[in-house]
Design a protein around this motif. Sequence first.
Motif, short mmCIF file in Angstrom:
data_model
loop_
_atom_site.label_atom_id
_atom_site.label_comp_id
_atom_site.label_asym_id
_atom_site.label_seq_id
_atom_site.Cartn_x
_atom_site.Cartn_y
_atom_site.Cartn_z
N SER A 8 0.85 -1.19 0.00
CA SER A 8 0.00 0.00 0.00
C SER A 8 0.89 1.25 0.00
O SER A 8 2.10 1.17 0.22
N ARG A 9 0.27 2.38 -0.21
CA ARG A 9 1.01 3.65 -0.13
C ARG A 9 1.62 3.82 1.27
O ARG A 9 2.76 4.26 1.39
N ASP A 10 0.86 3.46 2.31
CA ASP A 10 1.38 3.59 3.67
C ASP A 10 2.58 2.69 3.90
O ASP A 10 3.54 3.09 4.57
N LYS A 13 5.48 4.32 2.21
CA LYS A 13 5.94 5.46 3.02
C LYS A 13 6.82 4.98 4.16
O LYS A 13 7.86 5.58 4.45
N SER A 14 6.42 3.91 4.81
CA SER A 14 7.20 3.34 5.90
C SER A 14 8.57 2.88 5.41
O SER A 14 9.59 3.10 6.06
N ILE A 15 8.60 2.25 4.25
CA ILE A 15 9.86 1.77 3.68
C ILE A 15 10.77 2.94 3.32
O ILE A 15 11.98 2.91 3.59
N LEU A 16 10.20 3.99 2.73
CA LEU A 16 11.01 5.16 2.40
C LEU A 16 11.54 5.84 3.65
O LEU A 16 12.70 6.28 3.68
N ASN A 17 10.73 5.90 4.69
CA ASN A 17 11.23 6.46 5.96
C ASN A 17 12.34 5.61 6.53
O ASN A 17 13.29 6.13 7.12
N LYS A 18 12.23 4.30 6.37
CA LYS A 18 13.29 3.41 6.81
C LYS A 18 14.59 3.71 6.06
O LYS A 18 15.66 3.75 6.66
N LEU A 19 14.49 3.96 4.75
CA LEU A 19 15.68 4.31 3.97
C LEU A 19 16.24 5.67 4.39
O LEU A 19 17.45 5.85 4.44
N GLU A 30 18.63 -5.11 0.75
CA GLU A 30 17.43 -5.86 1.11
C GLU A 30 16.19 -5.24 0.48
O GLU A 30 15.36 -5.94 -0.11
N LEU A 31 16.05 -3.92 0.60
CA LEU A 31 14.87 -3.24 0.08
C LEU A 31 14.85 -3.23 -1.44
O LEU A 31 13.79 -3.37 -2.06
N ALA A 32 16.01 -3.07 -2.06
CA ALA A 32 16.07 -3.09 -3.52
C ALA A 32 15.66 -4.46 -4.06
O ALA A 32 14.90 -4.54 -5.04
N MET A 33 16.12 -5.51 -3.44
CA MET A 33 15.77 -6.86 -3.89
C MET A 33 14.28 -7.11 -3.70
O MET A 33 13.62 -7.67 -4.58
N ASP A 77 16.43 12.02 -2.73
CA ASP A 77 15.60 11.23 -3.65
C ASP A 77 14.49 10.52 -2.88
O ASP A 77 13.33 10.52 -3.31
N PHE A 78 14.85 9.90 -1.75
CA PHE A 78 13.86 9.18 -0.95
C PHE A 78 12.75 10.12 -0.48
O PHE A 78 11.58 9.77 -0.50
N GLU A 79 13.14 11.33 -0.08
CA GLU A 79 12.16 12.32 0.37
C GLU A 79 11.26 12.75 -0.79
O GLU A 79 10.05 12.93 -0.61
N ASN A 80 11.83 12.89 -1.98
CA ASN A 80 11.02 13.24 -3.15
C ASN A 80 10.04 12.13 -3.50
O ASN A 80 8.88 12.40 -3.86
N TRP A 81 10.49 10.88 -3.43
CA TRP A 81 9.60 9.75 -3.72
C TRP A 81 8.47 9.70 -2.70
O TRP A 81 7.33 9.38 -3.03
N LEU A 82 8.81 10.02 -1.45
CA LEU A 82 7.80 10.02 -0.39
C LEU A 82 6.69 11.03 -0.71
O LEU A 82 5.51 10.77 -0.50
N LYS A 83 7.06 12.18 -1.25
CA LYS A 83 6.09 13.22 -1.61
C LYS A 83 5.14 12.75 -2.72
O LYS A 83 4.02 13.25 -2.81
#
Length: 85
Positions: A8-10, A13-19, A30-33, A77-83
């Motif tokens: 889901s989007r949520d 978002k959690s994964i991007l915050n983890k990054l 791990e996340l890329a795979m 980049d991660f912050e931009n993807w989160l947006k």
Amino acid sequence: MNNTSIPSRDELKSILNKLINDDSKENRKELAMWAFNIYNNKHNVSIDDSSVEKVIYCISMVDLIDLDSGFLYGKQDFENWLKEL
């Protein structure tokens, strides 16, 4: 993260915050795979949300190396993807 169901989007978002908080090589790998397995399986599972599909695709590349500066993608980049979510 062995699950290949569409997040889901949520969850993304959690994964991007983890990054954003832990961009270690191990975490990135791990996340890329995980994201690559989902994206690679998209012919079997429909991704109806184009933003979700794009972010999954982007996460699948977070472990790519830029020879000049380390990783190709970083916190900005991660912050931009989160947006986008």
